[in-house]
Motif scaffolding. Sequence first.
Motif, short mmCIF file in Angstrom:
data_model
loop_
_atom_site.label_atom_id
_atom_site.label_comp_id
_atom_site.label_asym_id
_atom_site.label_seq_id
_atom_site.Cartn_x
_atom_site.Cartn_y
_atom_site.Cartn_z
N GLY A 64 44.32 -84.88 -46.29
CA GLY A 64 44.62 -84.39 -47.68
C GLY A 64 43.85 -84.46 -48.40
N ARG A 65 42.23 -84.35 -47.95
CA ARG A 65 41.52 -85.08 -49.00
C ARG A 65 40.80 -83.70 -49.43
N CYS A 66 40.67 -83.23 -48.28
CA CYS A 66 40.19 -81.30 -48.11
C CYS A 66 38.30 -81.58 -48.38
N ASN A 67 37.96 -81.52 -47.33
CA ASN A 67 36.45 -81.27 -46.96
C ASN A 67 35.83 -80.50 -47.44
N VAL A 68 35.83 -80.01 -48.74
CA VAL A 68 34.52 -79.20 -49.11
C VAL A 68 34.22 -78.14 -48.78
N GLN A 108 35.02 -82.24 -59.54
CA GLN A 108 33.78 -82.76 -59.71
C GLN A 108 33.71 -83.43 -57.31
N LEU A 109 32.85 -82.75 -56.91
CA LEU A 109 32.90 -83.11 -55.73
C LEU A 109 31.75 -84.90 -55.60
N LYS A 110 31.72 -85.66 -54.27
CA LYS A 110 31.04 -86.56 -53.51
C LYS A 110 30.89 -86.43 -52.18
N LEU A 111 29.65 -87.09 -52.44
CA LEU A 111 29.00 -87.14 -51.12
C LEU A 111 29.75 -88.48 -50.26
N GLU A 112 30.36 -88.47 -48.61
CA GLU A 112 30.35 -89.91 -47.77
C GLU A 112 29.54 -89.78 -47.45
N PRO A 113 28.53 -90.23 -47.67
CA PRO A 113 27.71 -90.39 -46.55
C PRO A 113 27.20 -90.87 -45.47
N ASP A 114 28.54 -91.45 -44.48
CA ASP A 114 29.16 -91.72 -43.31
C ASP A 114 28.32 -90.37 -42.81
N LYS A 133 29.91 -84.99 -45.72
CA LYS A 133 31.29 -84.47 -45.93
C LYS A 133 30.66 -84.26 -47.88
N LEU A 134 31.57 -83.41 -48.01
CA LEU A 134 32.03 -83.57 -49.49
C LEU A 134 33.37 -83.61 -49.49
N PHE A 135 33.84 -83.60 -50.87
CA PHE A 135 35.25 -84.40 -50.82
C PHE A 135 35.65 -84.48 -52.38
N PRO A 136 36.36 -84.16 -52.84
CA PRO A 136 36.62 -83.84 -54.66
C PRO A 136 36.84 -84.99 -55.16
N VAL A 137 36.30 -85.93 -56.02
CA VAL A 137 36.22 -87.54 -56.09
C VAL A 137 37.70 -88.02 -56.26
N SER A 138 38.66 -86.40 -56.80
CA SER A 138 39.69 -87.44 -56.78
C SER A 138 40.71 -87.81 -55.32
N ASN A 139 39.53 -87.52 -54.07
CA ASN A 139 40.21 -87.13 -53.18
C ASN A 139 41.94 -86.64 -52.53
#
Length: 426
Positions: free
Chosen positions: A58-62, A104-110, A113-119
């Motif tokens: 439900g977060r969408c790995n863009v 806006q996208l954010k990196l999940e370092p582990d 993956k790039l997700f929307p900042v809003s999740n």
Amino acid sequence: MGVVPSRIGRGGGIPIVVVGAGAAGIMAAIHAATAGVPVLLLERTKDGGRKILISGGGRCNVLPSRMEPSQYFTDSSPNVLKRLLRSWPLADQRRFFEEEVGIQLKLEPDTGKLFPVSNRARDVRDGLLALARRRGARIRFEAKVVGLEPPRDGRPWRVRVEAGEVIEAAAVVLATGGLSVPQTGSDGTGLRIARALGHTIRPTYPALTPLTADPPRHAPLAGISLPVTLEAPLERGRSTTHGGFLFTHRGYSGPAVLNISHLAVRSRLEGRPPQPIHVQWTELDAEGWEREIQGGRGTIGPFVRRRLPDRLADTLLAEAGVPADRPLGQLRRDERRRLLEVLARYPLPWTGDEGYKKAEVTGGGVALEEVDPRTLESRLHAGLFLCGEILDAFGPIGGYNFLWAWCTGRVAGEGAAAALRRVAGS
């Protein structure tokens, strides 16, 4: 119902009709409409983009943060695959989402993956549909396309919609998806249409799907997850995946399993012996475990539990026939051999898979040799463009299949617009 009047949307001409408002279809509509041509996007569900909504929990790995064409699989032309993947650089795709879609996208370092900042996956789906409308595309939901008629006798493409409606189109973009997660609207209609139009369909199969075991030997371990390495021998070399592994009540899941599952699925569907898959449960291979055992103290049970979840450690020891209270220094040669095998090269006892209902994507599809890589126009029918999951290619878990959808949707949309402009100018 009769033929729908052909004048529609911006520019007043016969539209480009995009069939399917999933990731690739919406992207095709955006880029075709951006070129200033009339676009009609048809979607069978009431809202579209349902795989976007359920992706990433439900977060969408863009997007992934890195990509290499070698990470993708196809039975078709690898050169066409590479050319399409490189047609829209990853940095430019991220810029498109952030600057044009407004996500806006954010990196999940582990995970990389790039997700929307809003999740929120809904923000991605709604943002793309809103951009398509702003660019001038018209969108119709609950419009199920059942067939296409190529141009003949001076007549344009005809798009047949359920209940007898026929829509004329200057060009058609087929973006109907494959067969995976059928509750989202993917029922293979586009594949059937492409086959009816003469296209070669590489055999389809569920890819990125959980594996099952009958009987479910490890059902008591359901819920345990850990990072592992999986290895499967191939005719030439081997396939290796790293990542999360999850025990389920029916078998095995997690990114590592999903990424190698197509080899198991294909071996089963093709009637070959079951594809061997071996698990290395920790970062230690057999030699690494051997060194740890030689330098360790105490009994084998606590020693293994320090590196593995207790229930898994106890299960592996039992399967190896090694008593948990055996002192490390008193392991017999045969016990040591069996222990190293279950710890570093454990044969995964899969017997089946969860099929399309839980598959992330469809393997197989329209042969890449039958589309022009510059435009994704069919080499069999002028004015027909194909993109997304309907094509014979897929990537691993982690946004790679959205990247394929965005890339191919853009190429098909721009290609269809260019074709329409050429016709209009002639």
